[in-house]
Design a protein around this motif. Sequence first.
Motif, short mmCIF file in Angstrom:
data_model
loop_
_atom_site.label_atom_id
_atom_site.label_comp_id
_atom_site.label_asym_id
_atom_site.label_seq_id
_atom_site.Cartn_x
_atom_site.Cartn_y
_atom_site.Cartn_z
N THR A 1 0.83 -1.20 0.00
CA THR A 1 0.00 0.00 0.00
C THR A 1 0.87 1.25 0.00
N ALA A 2 1.91 1.26 0.83
CA ALA A 2 2.81 2.41 0.86
C ALA A 2 3.51 2.59 -0.48
N ARG A 3 3.91 1.50 -1.10
CA ARG A 3 4.56 1.58 -2.41
C ARG A 3 3.59 2.10 -3.47
N THR A 4 2.33 1.67 -3.39
CA THR A 4 1.33 2.16 -4.34
C THR A 4 1.08 3.65 -4.15
N LEU A 5 1.01 4.08 -2.88
CA LEU A 5 0.83 5.51 -2.61
C LEU A 5 2.00 6.32 -3.18
N LEU A 6 3.21 5.82 -3.01
CA LEU A 6 4.38 6.52 -3.53
C LEU A 6 4.38 6.54 -5.06
N ALA A 7 3.95 5.43 -5.66
CA ALA A 7 3.88 5.37 -7.12
C ALA A 7 2.87 6.38 -7.66
N SER B 1 11.70 11.92 3.95
CA SER B 1 12.98 11.32 3.58
C SER B 1 13.18 9.95 4.20
N SER B 2 12.30 9.58 5.13
CA SER B 2 12.42 8.28 5.80
C SER B 2 11.05 7.84 6.28
N PHE B 3 10.74 6.57 6.06
CA PHE B 3 9.45 6.03 6.49
C PHE B 3 9.63 4.58 6.90
N LEU B 4 9.42 4.30 8.21
CA LEU B 4 9.54 2.94 8.75
C LEU B 4 10.89 2.32 8.42
N GLY B 5 11.95 3.11 8.54
CA GLY B 5 13.29 2.61 8.31
C GLY B 5 13.72 2.57 6.86
N GLN C 1 14.39 9.00 -1.49
CA GLN C 1 15.00 10.10 -2.22
C GLN C 1 14.08 10.42 -3.40
N TYR C 2 13.37 11.54 -3.27
CA TYR C 2 12.32 11.87 -4.23
C TYR C 2 12.62 13.21 -4.87
N ASP C 3 12.76 13.20 -6.20
CA ASP C 3 12.99 14.42 -6.97
C ASP C 3 11.71 14.76 -7.73
N VAL D 1 11.55 11.15 -10.14
CA VAL D 1 12.28 9.92 -9.81
C VAL D 1 12.25 9.74 -8.29
N LEU D 2 11.86 8.56 -7.83
CA LEU D 2 11.86 8.24 -6.41
C LEU D 2 12.65 6.96 -6.20
N MET D 3 13.62 7.02 -5.31
CA MET D 3 14.44 5.86 -5.00
C MET D 3 14.27 5.48 -3.54
N MET D 4 14.18 4.17 -3.29
CA MET D 4 14.01 3.65 -1.94
C MET D 4 15.20 2.77 -1.59
N SER D 5 15.70 2.92 -0.36
CA SER D 5 16.82 2.10 0.10
C SER D 5 16.77 2.01 1.62
N CYS D 6 17.44 1.02 2.15
CA CYS D 6 17.51 0.87 3.62
C CYS D 6 18.90 0.41 4.03
N PRO D 7 19.92 1.24 3.80
CA PRO D 7 21.30 0.84 4.14
C PRO D 7 21.49 0.61 5.63
N GLY D 8 20.79 1.39 6.46
CA GLY D 8 20.93 1.22 7.90
C GLY D 8 20.50 -0.16 8.37
N LYS D 9 19.35 -0.62 7.87
CA LYS D 9 18.86 -1.95 8.24
C LYS D 9 19.79 -3.05 7.72
N ILE D 10 20.29 -2.87 6.51
CA ILE D 10 21.19 -3.88 5.93
C ILE D 10 22.47 -3.97 6.74
N ASP D 11 23.03 -2.81 7.10
CA ASP D 11 24.27 -2.81 7.89
C ASP D 11 24.06 -3.44 9.27
N SER D 12 22.90 -3.15 9.89
CA SER D 12 22.63 -3.73 11.21
C SER D 12 22.46 -5.24 11.13
N LEU D 13 21.86 -5.74 10.05
CA LEU D 13 21.72 -7.19 9.87
C LEU D 13 23.08 -7.85 9.65
#
Length: 306
Positions: free
Chosen positions: A103-109, A252-256, A260-262, A267-279
Amino acid sequence: MPGDVDLKPELIAELKDMDHEMRERFIKAITKEIDGLCQLGAFRVEALPPERRGIKTRLVLKVKMNADGTHDKDKARLVTKGFMAKIGLDFYSVFSPMAMLETARTLLAKAVNYKCPVAHADVPMAFIQQDMDTATWIYPPDGVEFDLLNHLREKFPQPKFALRLMKALYGLKQSPAIWNKRVDGFMTEQGFTRCTSDSCLYYKGDTITKFVLVSLSVDDLLITGNDNDGIKTFRDALNSNFGECTWNDNCSSFLGVNLQYDLVTGVLMMSCPGKIDSLLAKYSGLQKLTSSLVPYATTFKKIDDS
């Protein structure tokens, strides 16, 4: 009111293994949490009925990080040990819907498609703002002492005294349901319609020429739309009903998840480097894995299907 509160850090188990700097930071966070609960009238001292028992509580301390891995704030929560609650006495209904990631992805789209800004709102102490629907008593955790409660216990050995919850505290099984009921009523009052495919998505308008979309994830709200006046009205109503909410016009951040939205390029890019690094840090074996290119490098020869 339960009277003045005395904080005894040496008795708080969660602080024992911390260094001095972090310990001082979390003492401030705990003080802020307890003071906030008292100001909201979250509990009052009462005699515990003979047939009832109080629910124990504990402090949950957490360092909150931004999606990019940087420090955000130190958070302290007074939570109940909800597993001690008895159905039919301490709670009844506990169901609360949770927004789907799709749902969040659809809203962003949709926001990208219509070149709409994306805002994020956070309701402060959302559960604590809701009135309890059952009579529930709690005991404060070790290291957090209420003067009035201690005075009554010393003067009157019987009956037992505890804190009666007036607001829905975190950890209670019914707290999410109470909050969802309240916020659903609020959204309806503001003219929003609940989506049938996802109970946490609300829309207002015709969804094409003039619309506002709101996705709820407990106390985090993702907002978009091309009706700027409607969004401003919604923001004002949110603040007047739930206190001064944290509002970011450019999410700029939602649920971790880092966004990055221009708006100009769409163009909207989604990433979660913080979660990946913690894992990777949590599961050390993952750091030994070799990397691979996805998709494969163009130097590889394509196998002829024939």
